[in-house]
Motif scaffolding. Sequence first.
Motif, PDB file in Angstrom:
ATOM      1  N   ASN A 163      32.562  32.491  54.518  1.00  0.00           N
ATOM      2  CA  ASN A 163      33.881  31.650  54.485  1.00  0.00           C
ATOM      3  C   ASN A 163      33.663  30.573  55.254  1.00  0.00           C
ATOM      4  N   LYS A 164      32.441  29.630  55.064  1.00  0.00           N
ATOM      5  CA  LYS A 164      32.390  28.522  55.442  1.00  0.00           C
ATOM      6  C   LYS A 164      31.876  28.481  57.127  1.00  0.00           C
ATOM      7  N   THR A 165      31.633  29.628  57.652  1.00  0.00           N
ATOM      8  CA  THR A 165      31.150  29.617  59.195  1.00  0.00           C
ATOM      9  C   THR A 165      29.685  30.157  58.886  1.00  0.00           C
ATOM     10  N   LYS A 166      28.626  29.502  59.562  1.00  0.00           N
ATOM     11  CA  LYS A 166      27.393  29.867  59.719  1.00  0.00           C
ATOM     12  C   LYS A 166      27.046  30.957  60.652  1.00  0.00           C
ATOM     13  N   GLY A 167      26.281  31.808  60.358  1.00  0.00           N
ATOM     14  CA  GLY A 167      25.776  33.058  61.102  1.00  0.00           C
ATOM     15  C   GLY A 167      24.209  33.308  60.858  1.00  0.00           C
ATOM     16  N   MET A 168      23.578  34.343  61.728  1.00  0.00           N
ATOM     17  CA  MET A 168      22.305  34.490  61.442  1.00  0.00           C
ATOM     18  C   MET A 168      22.310  35.929  61.104  1.00  0.00           C
ATOM     19  N   SER A 171      27.637  31.890  51.251  1.00  0.00           N
ATOM     20  CA  SER A 171      26.692  30.616  50.630  1.00  0.00           C
ATOM     21  C   SER A 171      25.577  31.076  51.473  1.00  0.00           C
ATOM     22  N   ILE A 172      24.425  30.906  50.777  1.00  0.00           N
ATOM     23  CA  ILE A 172      22.859  31.005  51.357  1.00  0.00           C
ATOM     24  C   ILE A 172      22.115  29.872  50.742  1.00  0.00           C
ATOM     25  N   GLY A 173      21.966  28.776  51.759  1.00  0.00           N
ATOM     26  CA  GLY A 173      21.472  27.575  51.001  1.00  0.00           C
ATOM     27  C   GLY A 173      22.427  26.801  50.312  1.00  0.00           C
ATOM     28  N   GLN A 174      22.050  26.565  49.031  1.00  0.00           N
ATOM     29  CA  GLN A 174      22.768  26.017  48.053  1.00  0.00           C
ATOM     30  C   GLN A 174      23.286  26.990  47.020  1.00  0.00           C
ATOM     31  N   ASN A 209      32.287  42.715  65.801  1.00  0.00           N
ATOM     32  CA  ASN A 209      32.543  41.678  66.920  1.00  0.00           C
ATOM     33  C   ASN A 209      32.750  40.056  66.389  1.00  0.00           C
ATOM     34  N   SER A 210      32.277  39.943  65.137  1.00  0.00           N
ATOM     35  CA  SER A 210      32.027  38.822  64.224  1.00  0.00           C
ATOM     36  C   SER A 210      33.134  38.523  63.695  1.00  0.00           C
ATOM     37  N   ARG A 211      34.096  39.568  63.306  1.00  0.00           N
ATOM     38  CA  ARG A 211      34.903  39.503  62.259  1.00  0.00           C
ATOM     39  C   ARG A 211      35.848  38.286  62.124  1.00  0.00           C
ATOM     40  N   LYS A 212      36.304  38.001  63.375  1.00  0.00           N
ATOM     41  CA  LYS A 212      37.298  36.848  63.465  1.00  0.00           C
ATOM     42  C   LYS A 212      36.538  35.542  63.078  1.00  0.00           C
ATOM     43  N   GLN A 256      13.371  44.047  71.766  1.00  0.00           N
ATOM     44  CA  GLN A 256      12.079  43.374  71.377  1.00  0.00           C
ATOM     45  C   GLN A 256      12.431  41.725  71.825  1.00  0.00           C
ATOM     46  N   ASN A 257      13.231  41.171  72.496  1.00  0.00           N
ATOM     47  CA  ASN A 257      13.565  39.855  72.850  1.00  0.00           C
ATOM     48  C   ASN A 257      13.840  38.828  71.628  1.00  0.00           C
ATOM     49  N   CYS A 258      14.784  39.640  70.725  1.00  0.00           N
ATOM     50  CA  CYS A 258      14.901  38.834  69.552  1.00  0.00           C
ATOM     51  C   CYS A 258      16.514  38.348  69.786  1.00  0.00           C
ATOM     52  N   THR A 259      16.842  37.489  69.273  1.00  0.00           N
ATOM     53  CA  THR A 259      18.524  37.107  69.506  1.00  0.00           C
ATOM     54  C   THR A 259      19.160  38.024  68.674  1.00  0.00           C
ATOM     55  N   PRO A 260      20.265  38.058  69.038  1.00  0.00           N
ATOM     56  CA  PRO A 260      21.349  39.008  67.986  1.00  0.00           C
ATOM     57  C   PRO A 260      21.719  38.417  66.718  1.00  0.00           C
ATOM     58  N   ILE A 261      21.974  39.307  65.837  1.00  0.00           N
ATOM     59  CA  ILE A 261      22.561  38.675  64.452  1.00  0.00           C
ATOM     60  C   ILE A 261      24.111  38.870  64.216  1.00  0.00           C
ATOM     61  N   HIS A 262      24.509  38.244  63.342  1.00  0.00           N
ATOM     62  CA  HIS A 262      25.836  38.587  63.117  1.00  0.00           C
ATOM     63  C   HIS A 262      26.135  39.469  61.952  1.00  0.00           C
ATOM     64  N   GLY A 263      25.027  39.754  61.112  1.00  0.00           N
ATOM     65  CA  GLY A 263      25.131  40.767  60.078  1.00  0.00           C
ATOM     66  C   GLY A 263      23.962  40.876  59.335  1.00  0.00           C
ATOM     67  N   ILE A 264      24.062  41.533  58.198  1.00  0.00           N
ATOM     68  CA  ILE A 264      23.064  41.973  57.334  1.00  0.00           C
ATOM     69  C   ILE A 264      23.326  41.512  55.952  1.00  0.00           C
ATOM     70  N   ILE A 265      22.300  40.951  55.162  1.00  0.00           N
ATOM     71  CA  ILE A 265      22.263  40.695  53.817  1.00  0.00           C
ATOM     72  C   ILE A 265      21.536  41.816  52.989  1.00  0.00           C
ATOM     73  N   GLY A 266      22.286  42.556  52.167  1.00  0.00           N
ATOM     74  CA  GLY A 266      21.952  43.668  51.678  1.00  0.00           C
ATOM     75  C   GLY A 266      21.695  43.644  50.057  1.00  0.00           C
ATOM     76  N   SER A 267      21.272  44.506  49.506  1.00  0.00           N
ATOM     77  CA  SER A 267      20.855  44.412  47.899  1.00  0.00           C
ATOM     78  C   SER A 267      22.057  43.953  47.312  1.00  0.00           C
ATOM     79  N   ASP A 268      23.227  44.186  47.609  1.00  0.00           N
ATOM     80  CA  ASP A 268      24.478  43.788  46.683  1.00  0.00           C
ATOM     81  C   ASP A 268      24.550  42.233  46.431  1.00  0.00           C
TER      82      ASP A 268
END
Length: 148
Positions: free
Chosen positions: A34-39, A89-92, A54-57, A115-127
């Motif tokens: 919805n036009k907002t970038k996340g990792m 949207s992922i890239g173009q 926690n990223s719903r809003k 593991q000293n990784c930055t947190p993520i907003h979500g997961i892109i799955g097979s759908d």
Amino acid sequence: NKNMLHTLLIDQGYTKIKLHITPTNHFKLIVKINKTKGMFILDTGASNSCVDVNSRKLFNLHSENSIIDATGAGTSNIKTQLSTKNTCSIGQWTCINTMIIIIDLKHVNNALNEQNCTPIHGIIGSDILKKGNAIINYKSKYLYLKSS
């Protein structure tokens, strides 16, 4: 020629998205919901794409309680919410009317943090990967998606 695959896919209407490797050996990528970038982490084993509760809003996700109990690695019976009619949207590449599962990803982010990784907003799955006829080039670290 190592660029043959790339040229072939671009000629076939695919768009190329750079993947970044995490210290946990996962691929992460930037996604707009919805036009907002996340990792997001790319997870070919996840049946549905999801966003942390926690990223719903942040992503303007409107949801209903879902009757689906999610099951993931090391977890079971996680309550979820369902959000429909989202734009992803992922890239173009863009997909409208995307269903997103809203779930508590605390266990994932805790494991990444250890593991000293930055947190993520979500997961892109097979759908979403299926909708984009995804091709992953693991060696060059690129995801290719095609609009239908």
